[in-house]
Write a protein that holds these residues in place. Structure first.
Motif, PDB file in Angstrom:
ATOM      1  N   GLY A  54       0.814  -1.212   0.000  1.00 45.47           N
ATOM      2  CA  GLY A  54       0.000   0.000   0.000  1.00 45.47           C
ATOM      3  C   GLY A  54       0.847   1.261   0.000  1.00 45.47           C
ATOM      4  N   THR A  55       1.925   1.257   0.772  1.00 47.35           N
ATOM      5  CA  THR A  55       2.844   2.391   0.774  1.00 47.35           C
ATOM      6  C   THR A  55       3.513   2.556  -0.581  1.00 47.35           C
ATOM      7  N   ALA A  56       3.879   1.440  -1.206  1.00 52.23           N
ATOM      8  CA  ALA A  56       4.494   1.492  -2.532  1.00 52.23           C
ATOM      9  C   ALA A  56       3.544   2.112  -3.554  1.00 52.23           C
ATOM     10  N   ASP A  81       9.633  10.929   4.080  1.00 51.76           N
ATOM     11  CA  ASP A  81       8.858  10.203   5.086  1.00 51.76           C
ATOM     12  C   ASP A  81       8.215   8.950   4.501  1.00 51.76           C
ATOM     13  N   LEU A  82       7.672   9.061   3.295  1.00 50.90           N
ATOM     14  CA  LEU A  82       7.082   7.889   2.654  1.00 50.90           C
ATOM     15  C   LEU A  82       8.145   6.843   2.343  1.00 50.90           C
ATOM     16  N   GLY A  83       9.331   7.301   1.943  1.00 49.21           N
ATOM     17  CA  GLY A  83      10.428   6.368   1.710  1.00 49.21           C
ATOM     18  C   GLY A  83      10.817   5.614   2.967  1.00 49.21           C
ATOM     19  N   LYS A  84      10.792   6.301   4.106  1.00 52.28           N
ATOM     20  CA  LYS A  84      11.098   5.635   5.377  1.00 52.28           C
ATOM     21  C   LYS A  84      10.018   4.617   5.740  1.00 52.28           C
ATOM     22  N   TYR A  85       8.779   4.946   5.444  1.00 51.01           N
ATOM     23  CA  TYR A  85       7.701   3.985   5.683  1.00 51.01           C
ATOM     24  C   TYR A  85       7.910   2.726   4.852  1.00 51.01           C
ATOM     25  N   LEU A  86       8.230   2.901   3.573  1.00 47.75           N
ATOM     26  CA  LEU A  86       8.449   1.751   2.705  1.00 47.75           C
ATOM     27  C   LEU A  86       9.635   0.921   3.191  1.00 47.75           C
ATOM     28  N   PHE A  87      10.679   1.589   3.592  1.00 51.85           N
ATOM     29  CA  PHE A  87      11.866   0.915   4.118  1.00 51.85           C
ATOM     30  C   PHE A  87      11.523   0.136   5.391  1.00 51.85           C
ATOM     31  N   GLY A  88      10.810   0.773   6.303  1.00 53.80           N
ATOM     32  CA  GLY A  88      10.466   0.137   7.571  1.00 53.80           C
ATOM     33  C   GLY A  88       9.483  -1.007   7.424  1.00 53.80           C
ATOM     34  N   PHE A  89       8.448  -0.836   6.614  1.00 49.74           N
ATOM     35  CA  PHE A  89       7.460  -1.897   6.429  1.00 49.74           C
ATOM     36  C   PHE A  89       8.064  -3.097   5.703  1.00 49.74           C
ATOM     37  N   SER A  90       9.042  -2.860   4.825  1.00 48.51           N
ATOM     38  CA  SER A  90       9.707  -3.975   4.141  1.00 48.51           C
ATOM     39  C   SER A  90      10.512  -4.801   5.139  1.00 48.51           C
ATOM     40  N   PHE A 140      18.596  -2.523   0.700  1.00 47.40           N
ATOM     41  CA  PHE A 140      19.861  -1.956   0.258  1.00 47.40           C
ATOM     42  C   PHE A 140      19.666  -0.690  -0.583  1.00 47.40           C
ATOM     43  N   ALA A 141      18.590  -0.620  -1.357  1.00 44.89           N
ATOM     44  CA  ALA A 141      18.377   0.540  -2.218  1.00 44.89           C
ATOM     45  C   ALA A 141      17.955   1.778  -1.425  1.00 44.89           C
ATOM     46  N   LEU A 142      17.235   1.592  -0.316  1.00 44.14           N
ATOM     47  CA  LEU A 142      16.710   2.723   0.451  1.00 44.14           C
ATOM     48  C   LEU A 142      17.453   2.948   1.759  1.00 44.14           C
ATOM     49  N   MET A 143      18.626   2.372   1.879  1.00 46.87           N
ATOM     50  CA  MET A 143      19.356   2.503   3.133  1.00 46.87           C
ATOM     51  C   MET A 143      19.888   3.921   3.348  1.00 46.87           C
ATOM     52  N   THR A 144      20.289   4.603   2.290  1.00 45.45           N
ATOM     53  CA  THR A 144      20.841   5.946   2.430  1.00 45.45           C
ATOM     54  C   THR A 144      19.734   6.993   2.492  1.00 45.45           C
ATOM     55  N   ARG A 145      20.067   8.155   2.994  1.00 47.33           N
ATOM     56  CA  ARG A 145      19.093   9.236   3.136  1.00 47.33           C
ATOM     57  C   ARG A 145      18.659   9.782   1.779  1.00 47.33           C
ATOM     58  N   ASP A 146      19.603   9.989   0.879  1.00 47.32           N
ATOM     59  CA  ASP A 146      19.286  10.594  -0.415  1.00 47.32           C
ATOM     60  C   ASP A 146      18.394   9.708  -1.266  1.00 47.32           C
ATOM     61  N   ARG A 149      14.664  10.423  -0.837  1.00 52.92           N
ATOM     62  CA  ARG A 149      14.198  11.798  -0.995  1.00 52.92           C
ATOM     63  C   ARG A 149      13.851  12.175  -2.439  1.00 52.92           C
ATOM     64  N   GLY A 150      14.101  11.291  -3.383  1.00 53.51           N
ATOM     65  CA  GLY A 150      13.803  11.605  -4.777  1.00 53.51           C
ATOM     66  C   GLY A 150      13.203  10.420  -5.493  1.00 53.51           C
ATOM     67  N   SER A 151      12.717  10.682  -6.700  1.00 56.32           N
ATOM     68  CA  SER A 151      12.026   9.642  -7.470  1.00 56.32           C
ATOM     69  C   SER A 151      12.969   8.752  -8.258  1.00 56.32           C
ATOM     70  N   LEU A 152      14.223   9.146  -8.397  1.00 55.82           N
ATOM     71  CA  LEU A 152      15.151   8.385  -9.232  1.00 55.82           C
ATOM     72  C   LEU A 152      15.305   6.949  -8.738  1.00 55.82           C
ATOM     73  N   ILE A 153      15.390   6.762  -7.427  1.00 53.93           N
ATOM     74  CA  ILE A 153      15.519   5.423  -6.838  1.00 53.93           C
ATOM     75  C   ILE A 153      14.204   4.966  -6.218  1.00 53.93           C
ATOM     76  N   LEU A 154      13.506   5.881  -5.574  1.00 54.52           N
ATOM     77  CA  LEU A 154      12.304   5.511  -4.823  1.00 54.52           C
ATOM     78  C   LEU A 154      11.192   4.986  -5.725  1.00 54.52           C
ATOM     79  N   LEU A 155      11.012   5.579  -6.907  1.00 53.94           N
ATOM     80  CA  LEU A 155       9.947   5.137  -7.801  1.00 53.94           C
ATOM     81  C   LEU A 155      10.165   3.711  -8.311  1.00 53.94           C
ATOM     82  N   PRO A 156      11.333   3.385  -8.878  1.00 53.40           N
ATOM     83  CA  PRO A 156      11.524   1.989  -9.324  1.00 53.40           C
ATOM     84  C   PRO A 156      11.491   0.987  -8.182  1.00 53.40           C
ATOM     85  N   VAL A 157      11.987   1.362  -7.004  1.00 49.66           N
ATOM     86  CA  VAL A 157      11.927   0.454  -5.859  1.00 49.66           C
ATOM     87  C   VAL A 157      10.474   0.191  -5.470  1.00 49.66           C
ATOM     88  N   SER A 158       9.638   1.226  -5.513  1.00 42.72           N
ATOM     89  CA  SER A 158       8.220   1.058  -5.191  1.00 42.72           C
ATOM     90  C   SER A 158       7.541   0.121  -6.181  1.00 42.72           C
TER      91      SER A 158
END
Length: 231
Positions: A54-56, A81-90, A140-146, A149-158
């Motif tokens: 759902g977060t994805a 914040d949404l990226g952290k939710y996805l990271f945590g729920f995973s 591994f993809a969402l471990m860093t802060r950056d 914070r952007g769609s370049l990595i967060l969108l494909p991971v979602s």
């Protein structure tokens, strides 16, 4: 403020109701497929999958709408914040996956191990790909802060996480329904998925077109732009 308090009460009731009904429904609709097997972690496992997927989906819709120019008020702090939710729920999903598997494997009781034996024997590829897509990739993809914070990595991971939990639901259902000899991912499975996704998007975008996307009268609307997330 009156409507805010009213919606807050309804939201709290809905969250509790969703948690209870989703868990009990997973027992009736999914775990009952393997009639002679049960797990006390099963309901929470399915619930954690719902949270992650759902977060994805929320991230995908938000980024797409933002690129279309409809969510310009959403900044990198909200995306973070949404990226952290996805990271945590995973991670939470992987914790329940490992807990259920490890306890059954360690106990080595035939009535319990038959569930994973069937998936190891006929669905071994999906079994391990499921773990890679839903835990290894987002971890591994969402471990860093950056990266959050952007769609370049967060969108494909979602997108990967959404596909991964589709596979997770597939391997929850198919082994008990048709077994390993006759199962497969073909036109019916993909077609049904596309149909439901299309129906979901139809109602979502139709609802978004009927109401403003900027909650200007929300009591915490301005406050939402005055915070900074650190991790």
């Amino acid at each position: 403020m009156k409507y805010y308090r009213k919606f807050r009460i309804f939201s709290a009731i809905f969250v509790v109701t969703l948690a209870i009904t989703s868990v009990t429904s997973s027992w009736d609709w999914l775990m009952s497929i393997d009639a002679h097997w049960f797990s006390t972690l099963y309901g929470w496992y399915v619930f954690s999958s719902m949270l992650a997927s759902g977060t994805a989906v929320l991230i995908i819709l938000l980024i797409v709408l933002r690129r279309m120019g409809y969510m310009a008020h959403v900044n990198s702090e909200h995306i973070h914040d949404l990226g952290k939710y996805l990271f945590g729920f995973s991670i939470f999903w992987a914790y329940l996956w490992f807990s259920q598997y490890m306890l059954i494997w360690y106990a080595n009781i035939p009535e319990e191990t038959v569930y994973f034996y069937e998936r190891h024997k006929h669905f071994s590829t999906i079994f391990y790909v499921n773990l890679i897509l839903n835990f290894v990739v987002p971890f591994f993809a969402l471990m860093t802060r950056d990266s959050k914070r952007g769609s370049l990595i967060l969108l494909p991971v979602s997108v990967i996480v959404f596909i991964g939990h589709w596979l997770d639901l597939y391997q929850l259902i198919m082994p008990g329904v048709v077994g390993g000899e006759e199962s497969g991912i073909g036109i019916p499975e993909i077609g049904i998925t596309i149909g439901f996704v299309g129906l979901f998007l139809f109602f979502v975008f139709r609802s978004l077109a009927r109401a403003p996307m900027v909650p200007k009268n929300h009591p915490f609307y301005k406050e939402s732009f005055e915070y900074h997330t650190q991790y």
